[in-house]
Design a protein around this motif. Sequence first.
Motif, PDB file in Angstrom:
ATOM      1  N   ASP A   1       2.411  51.738  62.905  1.00 17.79           N
ATOM      2  CA  ASP A   1       1.003  52.248  62.605  1.00 17.79           C
ATOM      3  C   ASP A   1       1.235  53.483  61.553  1.00 17.79           C
ATOM      4  O   ASP A   1       0.499  54.104  61.087  1.00 17.79           O
ATOM      5  N   PHE A   2       2.656  53.920  61.499  1.00 16.14           N
ATOM      6  CA  PHE A   2       2.652  55.412  60.780  1.00 16.14           C
ATOM      7  C   PHE A   2       3.726  55.151  59.451  1.00 16.14           C
ATOM      8  O   PHE A   2       4.055  56.141  58.878  1.00 16.14           O
ATOM      9  N   GLY A   3       3.964  53.992  59.079  1.00 15.27           N
ATOM     10  CA  GLY A   3       5.012  53.953  57.864  1.00 15.27           C
ATOM     11  C   GLY A   3       6.527  54.695  58.244  1.00 15.27           C
ATOM     12  O   GLY A   3       6.846  55.083  57.018  1.00 15.27           O
ATOM     13  N   ILE A   4       6.837  54.820  59.283  1.00 14.77           N
ATOM     14  CA  ILE A   4       8.023  55.122  59.702  1.00 14.77           C
ATOM     15  C   ILE A   4       8.909  54.304  59.961  1.00 14.77           C
ATOM     16  O   ILE A   4       8.750  53.769  60.910  1.00 14.77           O
ATOM     17  N   THR A   5      10.040  53.975  59.343  1.00 19.75           N
ATOM     18  CA  THR A   5      11.065  53.127  59.873  1.00 19.75           C
ATOM     19  C   THR A   5      11.745  53.531  61.127  1.00 19.75           C
ATOM     20  O   THR A   5      12.416  54.828  61.033  1.00 19.75           O
ATOM     21  N   ALA A   6      12.041  52.930  62.154  1.00 25.53           N
ATOM     22  CA  ALA A   6      12.791  53.250  63.402  1.00 25.53           C
ATOM     23  C   ALA A   6      13.815  52.024  63.385  1.00 25.53           C
ATOM     24  O   ALA A   6      13.481  51.056  63.637  1.00 25.53           O
ATOM     25  N   ARG A   7      15.054  52.395  63.216  1.00 21.90           N
ATOM     26  CA  ARG A   7      16.106  51.393  63.249  1.00 21.90           C
ATOM     27  C   ARG A   7      17.106  52.081  64.630  1.00 21.90           C
ATOM     28  O   ARG A   7      17.232  53.041  64.884  1.00 21.90           O
ATOM     29  N   TYR A   8      17.673  50.858  65.194  1.00 23.66           N
ATOM     30  CA  TYR A   8      18.301  51.083  66.250  1.00 23.66           C
ATOM     31  C   TYR A   8      19.833  50.908  65.970  1.00 23.66           C
ATOM     32  O   TYR A   8      20.279  50.090  65.420  1.00 23.66           O
ATOM     33  N   TYR A   9      20.922  51.758  66.422  1.00 22.75           N
ATOM     34  CA  TYR A   9      22.387  51.787  66.372  1.00 22.75           C
ATOM     35  C   TYR A   9      23.105  51.249  67.526  1.00 22.75           C
ATOM     36  O   TYR A   9      22.588  51.901  68.830  1.00 22.75           O
ATOM     37  N   ASP A  10      24.271  50.836  67.549  1.00 25.47           N
ATOM     38  CA  ASP A  10      24.976  50.900  68.635  1.00 25.47           C
ATOM     39  C   ASP A  10      25.540  52.288  69.233  1.00 25.47           C
ATOM     40  O   ASP A  10      25.838  52.939  68.355  1.00 25.47           O
ATOM     41  N   PRO A  11      25.208  52.647  70.415  1.00 27.31           N
ATOM     42  CA  PRO A  11      25.584  53.806  70.896  1.00 27.31           C
ATOM     43  C   PRO A  11      26.950  54.172  70.780  1.00 27.31           C
ATOM     44  O   PRO A  11      27.439  55.498  70.740  1.00 27.31           O
ATOM     45  N   MET A  12      28.004  53.406  70.567  1.00 31.85           N
ATOM     46  CA  MET A  12      29.390  53.879  70.584  1.00 31.85           C
ATOM     47  C   MET A  12      29.817  53.552  68.983  1.00 31.85           C
ATOM     48  O   MET A  12      30.978  53.639  68.845  1.00 31.85           O
ATOM     49  N   ILE A  13      28.940  53.606  68.130  1.00 32.27           N
ATOM     50  CA  ILE A  13      29.219  53.547  66.692  1.00 32.27           C
ATOM     51  C   ILE A  13      30.060  54.907  66.302  1.00 32.27           C
ATOM     52  O   ILE A  13      30.845  54.552  65.436  1.00 32.27           O
ATOM     53  N   GLY A  14      29.942  56.237  66.888  1.00 29.32           N
ATOM     54  CA  GLY A  14      30.573  57.097  66.368  1.00 29.32           C
ATOM     55  C   GLY A  14      30.508  57.558  64.815  1.00 29.32           C
ATOM     56  O   GLY A  14      29.142  57.390  64.288  1.00 29.32           O
ATOM     57  N   ALA A  15      31.557  57.536  64.277  1.00 27.23           N
ATOM     58  CA  ALA A  15      31.343  58.174  62.937  1.00 27.23           C
ATOM     59  C   ALA A  15      30.838  57.157  62.027  1.00 27.23           C
ATOM     60  O   ALA A  15      30.499  57.174  60.795  1.00 27.23           O
TER      61      ALA A  15
END
Length: 386
Positions: free
Chosen positions: A122-136
């Motif tokens: 609804d707000f035109g903001i992209t929310a993406r999800y990452y592996d919590p162990m991704i680190g650098a």
Amino acid sequence: MKTSPQTQLIHNAYEPPAGFAAFPTPIHHASTVLFKDVAAMRSGDWKDKSAYTYGLHGTPTTFTLEARLAAIEDGQFCLLAPSGLAAIAMVDFALLKSGDDVLLPDNVYNPNRELGRWLSADFGITARYYDPMIGAGIAQLMQPNTKLVWTEAPGSVSMEVPDLPAICKAAHDAGALVALDNTWSAGLALRGFEHGVDIIMQALTKYQSGGSDVLMGAVITRERALNDRLAMAHMRLGLGVSADDAYLVLRSLPGMKLRFEAHDAAARKVAHWLKSRPEIARVLHPAFADCPGHAHWKRDFSGAGGLFSVVFDARYSEAQTDRFVDSLALFGIGYSWGGANSLVMPYRMQAMRKDWKDAGVLVRFNIGLEDADDLIADLAQGLARL
């Protein structure tokens, strides 16, 4: 001038003598705040808390709580919100606008995930999800429009501990801010600012309250300009807290470290016992060597609290683990943690996480302040009913 009895009920010249002192912080109730004169009204700045302007912006009671919470985190500024989720929303709406991008860990507090979906829809903001162990490796996900990276240390259900310094460096190199949900450690066991985060959020509903009776959140920062951006969102969203609730948290803070350490000791004892049980496939406790991110926990944390999870052996069905949960006498079935009463909650991880690989049912425990041996006996009788 002489006035009628009715006016005397409202306007009276009496003032109590100055100099009263006691340990409890006084409870100051106010919607309207009175100014000495017009000049004082026009010169007061609610953002820097140099003056009282309106009840929503704070009273001596809330200012005192904010100052103490900031000190615990070694921060400079603090803003209170009616809940942890309200504090998260304050951060998002202060720092994100249409066209921006926000990154969240895949193990994020589920209401934060839902907020991300709403921002995207609804707000035109992209929310993406990452592996919590991704680190650098999060550097590969950064985009020119990525303005904010959320972290949670550890994830409050699956307990992965991220590499905070590596994530912060990659985010800062790309021009993004980093927010940390530091609720699990209550600000006692993890010094977020020392590891590079810009914003610390806490749900004061947990250990800070300690009584399972208050909903409140806090956002803590070190930089004045960042605090002012957050304060504008705080004002525009109308986020305020009750002076009575603020007092309850203030009343609990002196004993928080002692309670946190007691939760920690009991939880480790219970978790070690569960680890020995054949019904349990995995114990997800950051202080255990086989928990994802344990090395980060050992490097960055000085302790743990009472919250951890277990994964049952895959041979047990959801119906069986539900029966186990229902049979427990000393554990209430409920969300949250940090109170004196132990809690248990089963989760359907496959519905929450696309990358979840364990076939067994995950059950989360909050170990309260009961005797740990009594809790173990209760768990033993529950396991016997599987």
